[in-house]
Design a protein around this motif. Structure first.
Motif, PDB file in Angstrom:
ATOM      1  N   SER A 135     -31.910 -38.507  -0.535  1.00 24.14           N
ATOM      2  CA  SER A 135     -33.460 -38.393  -1.004  1.00 24.14           C
ATOM      3  C   SER A 135     -33.243 -38.045  -2.626  1.00 24.14           C
ATOM      4  O   SER A 135     -34.229 -37.826  -3.021  1.00 24.14           O
ATOM      5  N   GLY A 136     -31.771 -38.052  -3.212  1.00 24.36           N
ATOM      6  CA  GLY A 136     -32.122 -37.900  -4.423  1.00 24.36           C
ATOM      7  C   GLY A 136     -31.990 -36.292  -4.826  1.00 24.36           C
ATOM      8  O   GLY A 136     -32.408 -35.944  -5.923  1.00 24.36           O
ATOM      9  N   ARG A 137     -31.717 -35.581  -3.648  1.00 23.03           N
ATOM     10  CA  ARG A 137     -31.818 -34.085  -3.873  1.00 23.03           C
ATOM     11  C   ARG A 137     -33.368 -33.504  -4.229  1.00 23.03           C
ATOM     12  O   ARG A 137     -33.385 -32.579  -4.730  1.00 23.03           O
ATOM     13  N   LYS A 138     -34.283 -34.138  -3.648  1.00 25.64           N
ATOM     14  CA  LYS A 138     -35.533 -34.079  -4.057  1.00 25.64           C
ATOM     15  C   LYS A 138     -36.367 -33.420  -2.879  1.00 25.64           C
ATOM     16  O   LYS A 138     -37.503 -32.899  -2.991  1.00 25.64           O
ATOM     17  N   ASP A 139     -36.019 -33.853  -1.696  1.00 25.81           N
ATOM     18  CA  ASP A 139     -36.627 -33.403  -0.507  1.00 25.81           C
ATOM     19  C   ASP A 139     -36.362 -31.949  -0.253  1.00 25.81           C
ATOM     20  O   ASP A 139     -35.380 -31.381   0.059  1.00 25.81           O
ATOM     21  N   GLU A 140     -37.522 -31.228  -0.187  1.00 18.95           N
ATOM     22  CA  GLU A 140     -37.597 -29.723  -0.276  1.00 18.95           C
ATOM     23  C   GLU A 140     -37.198 -29.388   1.323  1.00 18.95           C
ATOM     24  O   GLU A 140     -36.524 -28.308   1.489  1.00 18.95           O
ATOM     25  N   SER A 141     -37.803 -29.944   2.209  1.00 20.92           N
ATOM     26  CA  SER A 141     -37.477 -29.548   3.575  1.00 20.92           C
ATOM     27  C   SER A 141     -36.090 -29.897   3.855  1.00 20.92           C
ATOM     28  O   SER A 141     -35.375 -28.955   4.370  1.00 20.92           O
ATOM     29  N   LEU A 142     -35.337 -30.911   3.625  1.00 22.69           N
ATOM     30  CA  LEU A 142     -34.098 -30.849   3.607  1.00 22.69           C
ATOM     31  C   LEU A 142     -32.893 -29.951   2.924  1.00 22.69           C
ATOM     32  O   LEU A 142     -32.118 -29.552   3.369  1.00 22.69           O
ATOM     33  N   ARG A 143     -33.547 -29.617   1.798  1.00 22.85           N
ATOM     34  CA  ARG A 143     -32.937 -28.832   0.815  1.00 22.85           C
ATOM     35  C   ARG A 143     -32.778 -27.371   1.749  1.00 22.85           C
ATOM     36  O   ARG A 143     -31.672 -26.636   1.747  1.00 22.85           O
ATOM     37  N   LYS A 144     -34.048 -27.040   2.252  1.00 25.00           N
ATOM     38  CA  LYS A 144     -33.879 -25.728   2.875  1.00 25.00           C
ATOM     39  C   LYS A 144     -33.232 -25.652   4.075  1.00 25.00           C
ATOM     40  O   LYS A 144     -32.456 -24.615   4.358  1.00 25.00           O
ATOM     41  N   LYS A 145     -33.181 -26.697   4.951  1.00 27.53           N
ATOM     42  CA  LYS A 145     -32.325 -26.894   6.047  1.00 27.53           C
ATOM     43  C   LYS A 145     -30.715 -26.652   5.736  1.00 27.53           C
ATOM     44  O   LYS A 145     -29.868 -26.176   6.186  1.00 27.53           O
ATOM     45  N   VAL A 146     -30.301 -27.361   4.631  1.00 21.45           N
ATOM     46  CA  VAL A 146     -29.016 -27.520   4.078  1.00 21.45           C
ATOM     47  C   VAL A 146     -28.530 -26.024   3.918  1.00 21.45           C
ATOM     48  O   VAL A 146     -27.594 -25.520   4.095  1.00 21.45           O
ATOM     49  N   GLN A 147     -29.610 -25.389   3.021  1.00 17.68           N
ATOM     50  CA  GLN A 147     -29.333 -24.059   2.548  1.00 17.68           C
ATOM     51  C   GLN A 147     -29.208 -23.029   3.751  1.00 17.68           C
ATOM     52  O   GLN A 147     -28.317 -21.921   3.990  1.00 17.68           O
ATOM     53  N   ASP A 148     -30.018 -23.212   4.756  1.00 14.44           N
ATOM     54  CA  ASP A 148     -30.107 -22.328   5.941  1.00 14.44           C
ATOM     55  C   ASP A 148     -28.594 -22.311   6.616  1.00 14.44           C
ATOM     56  O   ASP A 148     -27.931 -21.482   7.185  1.00 14.44           O
ATOM     57  N   ILE A 149     -28.097 -23.679   6.818  1.00 14.78           N
ATOM     58  CA  ILE A 149     -27.006 -23.709   7.352  1.00 14.78           C
ATOM     59  C   ILE A 149     -25.644 -22.997   6.593  1.00 14.78           C
ATOM     60  O   ILE A 149     -24.698 -22.264   6.956  1.00 14.78           O
ATOM     61  N   LYS A 150     -25.960 -23.321   5.305  1.00 12.15           N
ATOM     62  CA  LYS A 150     -24.957 -22.652   4.453  1.00 12.15           C
ATOM     63  C   LYS A 150     -24.980 -21.087   4.331  1.00 12.15           C
ATOM     64  O   LYS A 150     -23.746 -20.344   4.283  1.00 12.15           O
ATOM     65  N   ASP A 151     -26.141 -20.760   4.369  1.00  8.38           N
ATOM     66  CA  ASP A 151     -26.304 -19.169   4.619  1.00  8.38           C
ATOM     67  C   ASP A 151     -25.684 -18.642   5.876  1.00  8.38           C
ATOM     68  O   ASP A 151     -25.355 -17.407   5.949  1.00  8.38           O
ATOM     69  N   SER A 152     -25.961 -19.321   6.893  1.00  6.40           N
ATOM     70  CA  SER A 152     -25.559 -18.845   8.241  1.00  6.40           C
ATOM     71  C   SER A 152     -23.943 -19.015   8.275  1.00  6.40           C
ATOM     72  O   SER A 152     -23.487 -18.156   8.797  1.00  6.40           O
ATOM     73  N   TYR A 153     -23.295 -19.782   7.812  1.00  4.10           N
ATOM     74  CA  TYR A 153     -22.061 -19.778   7.744  1.00  4.10           C
ATOM     75  C   TYR A 153     -21.278 -19.989   6.238  1.00  4.10           C
ATOM     76  O   TYR A 153     -21.039 -20.877   5.857  1.00  4.10           O
ATOM     77  N   PRO A 154     -21.610 -18.819   5.493  1.00  3.77           N
ATOM     78  CA  PRO A 154     -21.270 -18.750   4.046  1.00  3.77           C
ATOM     79  C   PRO A 154     -19.599 -19.056   3.955  1.00  3.77           C
ATOM     80  O   PRO A 154     -18.970 -18.578   4.526  1.00  3.77           O
ATOM     81  N   LEU A 155     -19.365 -19.971   3.093  1.00  2.00           N
ATOM     82  CA  LEU A 155     -17.549 -20.223   2.917  1.00  2.00           C
ATOM     83  C   LEU A 155     -17.282 -18.990   2.047  1.00  2.00           C
ATOM     84  O   LEU A 155     -17.283 -19.257   0.503  1.00  2.00           O
ATOM     85  N   ILE A 156     -16.443 -18.307   2.495  1.00  2.00           N
ATOM     86  CA  ILE A 156     -16.122 -17.051   1.709  1.00  2.00           C
ATOM     87  C   ILE A 156     -14.525 -17.264   1.781  1.00  2.00           C
ATOM     88  O   ILE A 156     -13.677 -16.697   2.821  1.00  2.00           O
ATOM     89  N   ILE A 157     -13.774 -17.810   0.869  1.00  3.29           N
ATOM     90  CA  ILE A 157     -12.348 -17.972   0.898  1.00  3.29           C
ATOM     91  C   ILE A 157     -11.890 -17.482  -0.425  1.00  3.29           C
ATOM     92  O   ILE A 157     -12.285 -18.133  -1.429  1.00  3.29           O
ATOM     93  N   THR A 158     -11.090 -16.480  -0.605  1.00  2.32           N
ATOM     94  CA  THR A 158     -10.591 -16.049  -1.851  1.00  2.32           C
ATOM     95  C   THR A 158      -9.071 -16.364  -1.913  1.00  2.32           C
ATOM     96  O   THR A 158      -8.343 -16.352  -0.831  1.00  2.32           O
ATOM     97  N   ASP A 159      -8.802 -16.602  -3.371  1.00  4.97           N
ATOM     98  CA  ASP A 159      -7.310 -17.017  -3.372  1.00  4.97           C
ATOM     99  C   ASP A 159      -6.627 -15.834  -4.283  1.00  4.97           C
ATOM    100  O   ASP A 159      -7.269 -15.781  -5.373  1.00  4.97           O
ATOM    101  N   LEU A 160      -5.824 -15.180  -3.929  1.00  2.50           N
ATOM    102  CA  LEU A 160      -5.052 -14.050  -4.547  1.00  2.50           C
ATOM    103  C   LEU A 160      -4.158 -14.671  -5.404  1.00  2.50           C
ATOM    104  O   LEU A 160      -3.522 -15.813  -5.275  1.00  2.50           O
TER     105      LEU A 160
END
Length: 210
Positions: free
Chosen positions: A179-204
């Motif tokens: 969608s050219g990263r312009k579809d706000e509905s899809l943007r919210k869905k993508v962000q919803d999944i990312k917020d539900s499982y945020p990728l938290i990996i730290t490298d010491l």
């Protein structure tokens, strides 16, 4: 006796052929491209800022020694088993998560499918995976470990996205890109999944002799 002259060779056509061959090889030759993991490194914490305290149960420690042996939570583990162990930790949902923006307090994870073990992670947004390697650790081993961890997050995100939006997270991201990263509905869905499982990996910082 008349002198016989050697015929001249027309080099113009040969130069054209050489030029065409050069273009052909440039177009068809495959160039080696450096491969790696797309990852944003964490910024260094200012000396006057205290890092947030993390409960031991919300920290999943992964260590790789100089002999490329993997230790997870101080126990020896095969790399092939790391994804399932990380998945179980992230998706445990044994407590209350960190409050989201605009909320005064956190809530339990109502989408987690883990064991709800009170001794393991409280919530995916609190689950921190810490990776530490030795300076003598082989790069291939480090990459294999990172791939296993990323696969764990990818599997959890795909399952939740399929449940909520009838498509995997991979498909959801592709649709958003198309969608050219312009579809706000899809943007919210993508962000919803990312917020539900945020990728938290730290490298010491790697351990070992400098």
């Amino acid at each position: 006796m008349a002198r016989r002259e050697n015929p001249e060779i027309n080099a113009g056509s040969m130069a054209d052929i050489a030029f065409l061959l050069l273009i052909f090889f440039l177009v068809t030759t495959t160039m080696d491209v450096d491969s790696g993991i797309s990852k944003k490194l964490a910024e260094k914490i200012p000396p006057n800022v205290k890092p947030p305290k993390i409960k031991d149960k919300n920290l999943f420690e992964v260590n790789i020694n100089r002999n490329n042996e993997l230790f997870v939570e101080n126990e020896v583990m095969d790399i092939k088993d790391l994804k399932d162990a990380a998945l179980k930790f992230i998706d445990n949902g044994g407590g209350i998560g960190s409050p989201k923006e605009g909320e005064s307090k956190g809530t339990p994870c109502d989408y987690c499918n883990g064991d709800k073990d009170p001794s393991s992670s409280d919530h995916p947004n609190k689950a921190v995976i810490s990776v530490q390697s030795d300076r003598a650790t082989e790069y291939g081993t480090y990459i294999a470990v990172q791939n296993q961890l990323l696969q764990a997050y990818a599997e959890l995100r795909n399952k939740l996205s399929q449940k909520r939006y009838n498509m995997s997270f991979t498909e959801l991201e592709e649709a958003f890109k198309d969608s050219g990263r312009k579809d706000e509905s899809l943007r919210k869905k993508v962000q919803d999944i990312k917020d539900s499982y945020p990728l938290i990996i730290t490298d010491l910082d790697p351990e070992g002799t400098k």
